[in-house]
Design an enzyme around this catalytic site. Structure first.
Site, PDB file in Angstrom:
ATOM      1  N   THR A 111      72.947  13.940  11.585  1.00  0.00           N
ATOM      2  CA  THR A 111      73.456  14.768  12.688  1.00  0.00           C
ATOM      3  C   THR A 111      72.544  15.965  12.960  1.00  0.00           C
ATOM      4  O   THR A 111      72.125  16.203  14.089  1.00  0.00           O
ATOM      5  CB  THR A 111      74.882  15.259  12.342  1.00  0.00           C
ATOM      6  N   VAL A 112      72.235  16.711  11.913  1.00  0.00           N
ATOM      7  CA  VAL A 112      71.464  17.946  12.118  1.00  0.00           C
ATOM      8  C   VAL A 112      69.963  17.651  12.212  1.00  0.00           C
ATOM      9  O   VAL A 112      69.269  18.190  13.075  1.00  0.00           O
ATOM     10  CB  VAL A 112      71.753  18.982  11.006  1.00  0.00           C
ATOM     11  N   ALA A 140      61.899  11.902   6.091  1.00  0.00           N
ATOM     12  CA  ALA A 140      62.357  11.014   5.007  1.00  0.00           C
ATOM     13  C   ALA A 140      63.851  10.763   5.161  1.00  0.00           C
ATOM     14  O   ALA A 140      64.619  11.690   5.454  1.00  0.00           O
ATOM     15  CB  ALA A 140      62.076  11.638   3.649  1.00  0.00           C
ATOM     16  N   LYS A 195      75.041  24.074   2.033  1.00  0.00           N
ATOM     17  CA  LYS A 195      75.915  25.094   1.423  1.00  0.00           C
ATOM     18  C   LYS A 195      76.330  24.737   0.010  1.00  0.00           C
ATOM     19  O   LYS A 195      76.414  25.587  -0.869  1.00  0.00           O
ATOM     20  CB  LYS A 195      77.157  25.320   2.289  1.00  0.00           C
ATOM     21  N   GLU A 252      70.109  29.943   6.875  1.00  0.00           N
ATOM     22  CA  GLU A 252      71.110  30.425   7.843  1.00  0.00           C
ATOM     23  C   GLU A 252      72.113  29.338   8.243  1.00  0.00           C
ATOM     24  O   GLU A 252      73.299  29.595   8.421  1.00  0.00           O
ATOM     25  CB  GLU A 252      70.379  30.947   9.100  1.00  0.00           C
ATOM     26  N   GLY A 294      77.310  27.389  10.883  1.00  0.00           N
ATOM     27  CA  GLY A 294      76.483  26.705  11.883  1.00  0.00           C
ATOM     28  C   GLY A 294      75.556  27.602  12.669  1.00  0.00           C
ATOM     29  O   GLY A 294      74.643  28.215  12.113  1.00  0.00           O
ATOM     30  N   GLU A 309      85.263  14.541   8.777  1.00  0.00           N
ATOM     31  CA  GLU A 309      84.629  13.406   8.104  1.00  0.00           C
ATOM     32  C   GLU A 309      85.690  12.345   7.803  1.00  0.00           C
ATOM     33  O   GLU A 309      86.888  12.651   7.764  1.00  0.00           O
ATOM     34  CB  GLU A 309      84.072  13.866   6.743  1.00  0.00           C
ATOM     35  N   ASP A 357      84.696  23.363   1.297  1.00  0.00           N
ATOM     36  CA  ASP A 357      83.578  23.693   2.191  1.00  0.00           C
ATOM     37  C   ASP A 357      83.586  25.203   2.494  1.00  0.00           C
ATOM     38  O   ASP A 357      82.553  25.863   2.410  1.00  0.00           O
ATOM     39  CB  ASP A 357      83.725  22.861   3.478  1.00  0.00           C
ATOM     40  N   LYS A 384      80.833  28.421   1.406  1.00  0.00           N
ATOM     41  CA  LYS A 384      80.316  29.407   2.361  1.00  0.00           C
ATOM     42  C   LYS A 384      80.729  30.824   1.951  1.00  0.00           C
ATOM     43  O   LYS A 384      79.952  31.781   2.104  1.00  0.00           O
ATOM     44  CB  LYS A 384      80.828  29.073   3.764  1.00  0.00           C
TER      45      LYS A 384
HETATM   46  N1  NAP Z   1      76.814  18.355  10.548  1.00  0.00           N
HETATM   47  C1  NAP Z   1      77.023  19.638  10.716  1.00  0.00           C
HETATM   48  O1  NAP Z   1      77.664  20.055  11.683  1.00  0.00           O
HETATM   49  C2  NAP Z   1      76.481  20.630   9.711  1.00  0.00           C
HETATM   50  C3  NAP Z   1      76.686  22.004   9.930  1.00  0.00           C
HETATM   51  C4  NAP Z   1      76.149  22.924   9.027  1.00  0.00           C
HETATM   52  C5  NAP Z   1      75.453  22.482   7.934  1.00  0.00           C
HETATM   53  N2  NAP Z   1      75.288  21.136   7.732  1.00  0.00           N
HETATM   54  C6  NAP Z   1      74.552  20.714   6.541  1.00  0.00           C
HETATM   55  O2  NAP Z   1      73.353  20.063   6.941  1.00  0.00           O
HETATM   56  C7  NAP Z   1      73.052  19.038   6.000  1.00  0.00           C
HETATM   57  C8  NAP Z   1      72.921  17.711   6.743  1.00  0.00           C
HETATM   58  O3  NAP Z   1      74.150  17.390   7.354  1.00  0.00           O
HETATM   59  P1  NAP Z   1      74.307  16.192   8.404  1.00  0.00           P
HETATM   60  O4  NAP Z   1      75.642  16.345   9.015  1.00  0.00           O
HETATM   61  O5  NAP Z   1      73.113  16.134   9.290  1.00  0.00           O
HETATM   62  O6  NAP Z   1      74.313  14.924   7.414  1.00  0.00           O
HETATM   63  P2  NAP Z   1      74.225  13.371   7.783  1.00  0.00           P
HETATM   64  O7  NAP Z   1      74.475  13.160   9.236  1.00  0.00           O
HETATM   65  O8  NAP Z   1      75.046  12.650   6.792  1.00  0.00           O
HETATM   66  O9  NAP Z   1      72.684  13.016   7.516  1.00  0.00           O
HETATM   67  C9  NAP Z   1      72.115  13.008   6.243  1.00  0.00           C
HETATM   68  C10 NAP Z   1      70.707  12.463   6.345  1.00  0.00           C
HETATM   69  O10 NAP Z   1      70.094  12.576   5.053  1.00  0.00           O
HETATM   70  C11 NAP Z   1      69.563  11.310   4.677  1.00  0.00           C
HETATM   71  N3  NAP Z   1      69.627  11.173   3.225  1.00  0.00           N
HETATM   72  C12 NAP Z   1      70.724  11.111   2.426  1.00  0.00           C
HETATM   73  N4  NAP Z   1      70.359  10.965   1.144  1.00  0.00           N
HETATM   74  C13 NAP Z   1      69.014  10.923   1.136  1.00  0.00           C
HETATM   75  C14 NAP Z   1      68.042  10.759   0.116  1.00  0.00           C
HETATM   76  N5  NAP Z   1      68.407  10.612  -1.149  1.00  0.00           N
HETATM   77  N6  NAP Z   1      66.730  10.746   0.456  1.00  0.00           N
HETATM   78  C15 NAP Z   1      66.353  10.871   1.758  1.00  0.00           C
HETATM   79  N7  NAP Z   1      67.233  11.033   2.767  1.00  0.00           N
HETATM   80  C16 NAP Z   1      68.540  11.047   2.454  1.00  0.00           C
HETATM   81  C17 NAP Z   1      70.432  10.294   5.378  1.00  0.00           C
HETATM   82  O11 NAP Z   1      69.709   9.090   5.455  1.00  0.00           O
HETATM   83  P3  NAP Z   1      70.499   7.666   5.447  1.00  0.00           P
HETATM   84  O12 NAP Z   1      71.206   7.628   6.758  1.00  0.00           O
HETATM   85  O13 NAP Z   1      69.375   6.693   5.349  1.00  0.00           O
HETATM   86  O14 NAP Z   1      71.417   7.688   4.272  1.00  0.00           O
HETATM   87  C18 NAP Z   1      70.635  10.980   6.733  1.00  0.00           C
HETATM   88  O15 NAP Z   1      69.514  10.781   7.558  1.00  0.00           O
HETATM   89  C19 NAP Z   1      74.160  19.072   4.942  1.00  0.00           C
HETATM   90  O16 NAP Z   1      73.761  19.892   3.870  1.00  0.00           O
HETATM   91  C20 NAP Z   1      75.307  19.714   5.690  1.00  0.00           C
HETATM   92  O17 NAP Z   1      76.219  20.369   4.826  1.00  0.00           O
HETATM   93  C21 NAP Z   1      75.780  20.209   8.596  1.00  0.00           C
END
Ligand code: NAP
Length: 436
Positions: free
Chosen positions: A14-15, A44, A107, A131, A136, A192, A203, A207
């Site tokens: 997502t991010v 990666a 976080k 940050e 967010g 989720e 969560d 924070k």
């Molecule tokens: N989503 C939000 O709104 C939000 C807001 C604030 C902070 N965050 C933080 O930002 C971070 C990412 O969140 P997200 O929502 O973008 O997560 P996400 O959509 O689940 O994406 C995670 C990514 O990481 C990859 N990944 C997982 N394990 C891995 C590994 N061992 N080696 C390499 N790549 C790996 C996944 O690849 P695969 O698909 O191949 O598994 C996927 O591309 C988290 O720490 C989250 O807490 C998210």
């Protein structure tokens, strides 16, 4: 360091995906403003096949091998958007060893291993910027870390989880039951598939730990945070709270006391409907900061979502690129462990709902118990329930709602135990804290 800074992106979810888009959108403008060309160098992921059609820029390599991306000498800055503890922690430590700054939104990792990571960044004289890890898009960590350094920050109250705020808003404004509001949040993509970390408050606790560490200059970790989730809040509590002039919000509260000890907790609480946090609706987040000289500050905006979060990541990325170019880095907080004040040693006002026999003298007997434990009552609502007790069909039951003034957590817990064993009390329906 050349004028081109190559970014190694760990995670393309997502991010990560939104960051790649935003970087390509903003690249020319950023070059104009900073003189630095920030380019995506490599990505990666865990499962490369999944991303075959993800539309990544042609010349950007996608790999399953995150460790080799970190070690790649062509990569100048690592952005970690994988999430979770491992392998994120090890990859970040490896990046530092190779002298690479890291930007992360993780976080969970910071709230558990923050001090180790800050020490490693400092030992290698590189940036660790985060940050996006809290609220967010909302700039709150940099203000706490820099703008408010001169301030005596006394208390932070945040609504820092959009999923739970969406659920509570639906319950309060549209009378939706908790389970239905959760399903709605999942359908809209706010929650989720496994909503535990959000609804149980973990969560928000992570924070809260991060904000407390920055605001008070002491190390606070996730396990230091007292945590209660929102599943105990009923639609009925929402209606009653509204009637009494409150809304119910999941709050992350970090507070500093006279002896510099710190109390950090996450729980649902009644907030007066005149408080700025009461107006934070739906998936929005806000952080309310109370400082001795600054007085009250409020930071408000989108607390999650790909693009808003990527905006915070990109800000850090530009900062890290500038620092790298000028061979400098931000001083990282390296506080001693905070002296934590446990929840029992704190004070709070409370909302308590109980069902008791509708007989002469019951209310005054209950009020007497409040007095016995030193708890003052601020407001009472009593209404007969048109139902008969299951235990004794002759007895009418009435519902009593009390809002107390500030009382000791320890004494209030004793009062609740005492009331629960009281002969006239049928059941204690709920206890929720009240924020003043
Ligand atoms: N989503 C939000 O709104 C939000 C807001 C604030 C902070 N965050 C933080 O930002 C971070 C990412 O969140 P997200 O929502 O973008 O997560 P996400 O959509 O689940 O994406 C995670 C990514 O990481 C990859 N990944 C997982 N394990 C891995 C590994 N061992 N080696 C390499 N790549 C790996 C996944 O690849 P695969 O698909 O191949 O598994 C996927 O591309 C988290 O720490 C989250 O807490 C998210």
């Amino acid at each position: 360091v050349s004028d081109v800074i190559k970014v190694g992106l760990l995670g393309y979810g997502t991010v990560g995906c939104s960051l790649a888009d935003l970087l390509s959108e903003r690249k020319d403008a950023l070059k104009e403003i900073t003189g630095i060309d920030i380019e995506l160098g490599a990505i990666a992921v865990r499962n490369k096949a999944k991303y075959a059609f993800a539309g990544v820029a042609e010349n950007v390599e996608i790999t399953n091998d995150a460790a080799s991306l970190v070690a790649n000498p062509n990569i100048d800055i690592v952005v970690e958007l994988i999430g979770g503890l491992e392998p994120a922690r090890s990859l970040i430590l490896e990046a530092f060893k190779s002298g690479k700054p890291v930007v992360t939104g993780n976080k969970e990792l910071l709230a558990n291993f923050g001090s180790e990571l800050f020490a490693a960044a400092e030992a290698n004289s590189v940036d660790l910027l985060f940050e996006a890890s809290t609220a967010g898009a909302i700039p709150i960590l940099r203000p706490l870390r820099e703008s408010l350094l001169g301030e005596d920050v006394r208390r932070i109250i945040g609504i820092v989880n959009g999923t739970t705020n969406y659920i509570l808003t639906e319950m309060s404004e549209n009378g939706v039951a908790y389970d239905d509001a959760l399903t709605q949040a999942q359908e809209l993509g706010f929650a989720e598939a496994d909503p535990t970390a959000d609804v149980e408050g973990y969560d928000s606790a992570a924070k809260a730990a991060i904000m407390a560490s920055l605001a008070f200059g002491k190390d606070v970790t996730a396990k230091d945070v007292y945590c209660e989730g929102i599943s105990k809040v009923s639609a009925f509590d929402m209606v009653l709270a509204k009637k009494l002039g409150y809304v119910i919000k999941l709050l992350a509260i970090a507070q500093k006391y006279e002896n510099y000890d710190v109390g950090v907790r996450v729980y649902p609480a009644l907030v007066p409907d005149t408080h700025p946090l009461a107006a934070v609706r739906g998936s929005y987040n806000a952080v309310f900061v109370e400082g001795a000289a600054s007085s009250e500050l409020m930071f408000y905006g989108k607390g999650a979502g790909g693009k808003p979060t990527a905006s915070a990541v990109l800000g850090d990325l530009v900062d890290a690129a500038r620092n790298l170019k000028s061979s400098t880095h931000r001083v990282v907080p390296s506080g001693e462990p905070a002296d934590m004040r446990p929840i029992e040693a704190l004070t709070s006002a409370f909302y308590i709902v109980l069902e008791a026999k509708d007989e002469p003298g019951v209310l005054s007997a209950i009020a007497g118990q409040f007095a016995h434990y030193g708890v003052s009552i601020k407001a009472i609502e009593q209404e007969p329930l048109n139902t008969y007790s299951k235990i004794d069909e002759d007895k009418l039951i009435s519902r009593m709602v009390f809002i107390t003034r500030r009382a000791s957590e320890r004494d209030f817990a004793k009062l609740v135990d005492e009331l629960a064993s009281f002969e006239a009390v049928e059941q204690i329906k709920n206890v929720i804290r009240v924020v003043e």
